[in-house]
Scaffold this motif. Structure first.
Motif, PDB file in Angstrom:
ATOM      1  N   ARG A 189       0.827  -1.210   0.000  1.00  0.00           N
ATOM      2  CA  ARG A 189       0.000   0.000   0.000  1.00  0.00           C
ATOM      3  C   ARG A 189       0.865   1.265   0.000  1.00  0.00           C
ATOM      4  N   GLN A 206       5.200   0.912  -7.014  1.00  0.00           N
ATOM      5  CA  GLN A 206       4.678  -0.451  -6.946  1.00  0.00           C
ATOM      6  C   GLN A 206       5.244  -1.368  -8.033  1.00  0.00           C
ATOM      7  N   HIS A 217       3.915   1.454  -1.197  1.00  0.00           N
ATOM      8  CA  HIS A 217       4.545   1.559  -2.514  1.00  0.00           C
ATOM      9  C   HIS A 217       3.571   2.149  -3.536  1.00  0.00           C
ATOM     10  N   ARG A 218       2.296   1.779  -3.441  1.00  0.00           N
ATOM     11  CA  ARG A 218       1.323   2.372  -4.357  1.00  0.00           C
ATOM     12  C   ARG A 218       1.191   3.878  -4.110  1.00  0.00           C
TER      13      ARG A 218
END
Length: 264
Positions: free
Chosen positions: A226, A234, A228-229
């Motif tokens: 989450r 990501q 990384h997004r």
């Protein structure tokens, strides 16, 4: 389960908390420091929100216990979860849960407590109420020795050392071309720095640092998809550097020298 969003620097968007609240909400959980960005949680803001809405507040101190001062009562924390093998410098497979008075939990596992053996339910007394089976005695003994060392050294002393190393590293990174740093460095933080190098994928960069420079870092997603997004990484992941009590300024300078060569 609902999750609070974060901005491009990994800072949580606290203004969205009210929108996540439901009539059935009972527990508010916050990570004291991100294991990816090193950003610290605004614990008091989370605690105030929990108090306002009658929620139990659980603070995950996996990244901070032992290296960042924590006062559950002063911070308004009801439950504090921690692992023993990071800032507490203990063996893997150890950890704990600290509970404020008045908090009641149902055991996840039951049986094998060694006390009240004729009763079919877990003992009502704590900590036995939550401790089924045989404890990791050897690991806990090692954790106890590590905690003794930390208390003798001083958490504030450890925190200041790690903060100084992190600042030295980040200042050096900002002099390099082709380095993208992730996270908020405007205030206090955990001794973790995530970055990417232009022309290198994180895994290859970690291998190069290990084989050519004898430096151990962690590439990948870091069990934080989450975040990384939120950061926009990501698809690539990041290269993470982390520092501890036994890291030296010479180690920091060696890492910077290696990155300088890799980005030329």
């Amino acid at each position: 389960m609902d999750y609070l969003s974060a901005d491009l620097q990994g800072r949580l968007e606290y203004d969205r908390l009210e929108g996540l609240l439901r009539p059935s909400t009972k527990l508010l959980v916050g990570t004291h420091a991100s294991n990816l960005t090193g950003n610290l949680l605004d614990v008091r803001r989370m605690s105030a929100f929990a108090q306002k809405h009658g929620l139990v507040f659980l603070l995950d101190a996996a990244q901070t216990a032992g290296s960042t001062p924590i006062d559950m009562e002063e911070m308004g924390v009801h439950l504090l979860a921690f692992t023993g093998h990071k800032g507490l410098m203990g063996p893997q497979g150890t950890g704990g849960l600290c509970m404020a008075p008045g908090v009641e939990l149902r055991p996840l596992l039951s049986g094998g407590t060694g006390v009240r053996s004729f009763e079919e339910d877990q003992p009502r007394e704590y900590p036995e109420h939550l401790e089924a089976g045989t404890l990791n005695g050897h690991g806990l003994s090692g954790l106890g020795a590590a905690v003794d060392f930390i208390l003798e050294t001083g958490v504030e002393t450890i925190h200041a050392h790690e903060r100084s190393l992190t600042e030295r590293f980040v200042e050096g990174l900002r002099e390099l071309d082709g380095v993208t740093i992730y996270g908020d460095f405007s205030g206090d933080r955990a001794p973790v720095v995530a970055l990417n190098l232009e022309g290198w994928d994180p895994a290859s960069a970690a291998d190069e640092l290990s084989v050519q420079y004898d430096l151990a870092v962690r590439p990948g997603i870091h069990c934080a998809p989450r975040m990384h997004r939120a950061l926009g990484t990501q698809d690539t992941g990041c290269l993470r550097f982390s520092f501890g009590w036994y890291t030296t300024e010479e180690d920091i300078d060696a890492a910077l020298a290696a990155l300088r060569e890799m980005t030329q």
